[in-house]
Design an enzyme around this catalytic site. Structure first.
Site, PDB file in Angstrom:
ATOM      1  N   ARG A  41     -12.807  49.231 -36.256  1.00 49.37           N
ATOM      2  CA  ARG A  41     -14.214  49.664 -36.268  1.00 49.37           C
ATOM      3  C   ARG A  41     -15.153  48.531 -35.874  1.00 49.37           C
ATOM      4  O   ARG A  41     -16.153  48.764 -35.199  1.00 49.37           O
ATOM      5  CB  ARG A  41     -14.568  50.226 -37.639  1.00 49.37           C
ATOM      6  CG  ARG A  41     -13.877  51.560 -37.908  1.00 49.37           C
ATOM      7  CD  ARG A  41     -14.135  52.040 -39.305  1.00 49.37           C
ATOM      8  NE  ARG A  41     -13.595  53.372 -39.529  1.00 49.37           N
ATOM      9  CZ  ARG A  41     -13.210  53.812 -40.713  1.00 49.37           C
ATOM     10  NH1 ARG A  41     -13.298  53.027 -41.792  1.00 49.37           N
ATOM     11  NH2 ARG A  41     -12.731  55.036 -40.840  1.00 49.37           N
ATOM     12  N   HIS A  77      -9.527  57.538 -38.785  1.00 52.01           N
ATOM     13  CA  HIS A  77      -9.366  57.951 -40.182  1.00 52.01           C
ATOM     14  C   HIS A  77      -8.048  57.379 -40.652  1.00 52.01           C
ATOM     15  O   HIS A  77      -7.079  57.331 -39.890  1.00 52.01           O
ATOM     16  CB  HIS A  77      -9.321  59.484 -40.301  1.00 52.01           C
ATOM     17  CG  HIS A  77      -8.800  59.958 -41.633  1.00 52.01           C
ATOM     18  ND1 HIS A  77      -9.626  60.182 -42.704  1.00 52.01           N
ATOM     19  CD2 HIS A  77      -7.530  60.206 -42.065  1.00 52.01           C
ATOM     20  CE1 HIS A  77      -8.884  60.570 -43.743  1.00 52.01           C
ATOM     21  NE2 HIS A  77      -7.614  60.594 -43.375  1.00 52.01           N
TER      22      HIS A  77
END
Length: 139
Positions: free
Chosen positions: A102, A115
Site C-alpha cells: 500500500r 485485502h
C-alpha cells in the site's frame, strides 16, 4: 506452513500492476499456492464483507469490489497471516510505510490494492469462500 487469503483489488487489475504486487509477495517469502481471477457479483461481495455490513463504508466497499475483476490467492508460509498483513501496510496508504504494497502502490484508502485475512481463523473461512480443497496446491 500457514495460509492466508490475498485479494488483489480492482485497482491493481485495472492499473496492470498484478506482477509487481505478486513480486512483493514472493520476495517476502510467501508462496502463491492458488490463484484465480473473477468478477465478484454484488451478492458475493456482500457475503464476503458481511462483517462490515453495519459500517458506513460498506456500500462503497461492495461497489468498488464489484467494479472490475479481482484476483484471489492463497498464500503459504511461516506465520503467513501476520507476514502478509505487515507486507500490505496500513489500510490508509498515507500512513503506510514505503516498501509495503500500500505504501508503494495504493492511491487512496478506498483503492488500497489488497485485502488480507486478519487472523488464522478468518483465513480458513475466507479461503473456503473462494477455493475448494482441490484448487490449492502446496509445494
Amino acid at each position: 506452513m500457514k495460509r492466508t487469503l490475498s485479494i488483489l483489488k480492482p485497482d491493481v487489475i485495472s492499473r496492470n500492476i498484478t506482477g509487481k504486487v505478486n513480486a512483493y509477495i514472493e520476495a517476502a517469502g510467501l508462496q502463491i499456492i492458488a490463484m484465480k481471477q473473477l468478477h465478484l457479483t454484488r451478492i458475493q461481495a456482500e457475503a464476503f464483507y458481511v462483517v462490515h455490513k453495519d459500517r458506513f463504508f460498506f456500500n462503497d466497499l461492495v461497489n468498488f469490489m464489484t467494479s472490475a475483476p479481482v484476483i484471489v490467492q492463497v498464500l503459504s508460509g511461516d506465520d503467513a497471516v501476520h507476514r502478509y498483513r505487515k507486507l500490505m501496510g496500513d489500510t490508509d496508504p498515507k500512513k503506510a510505510a514505503k516498501g509495503t504494497i500500500r505504501g508503494d502502490f495504493a492511491e487512496s484508502i478506498d483503492a488500497n490494492c489488497v485485502h488480507g485475512s486478519d487472523s488464522e481463523e478468518n483465513a480458513k473461512n475466507e479461503i473456503a469462500f473462494f477455493f475448494s480443497r482441490c484448487e490449492i496446491f502446496d509445494r
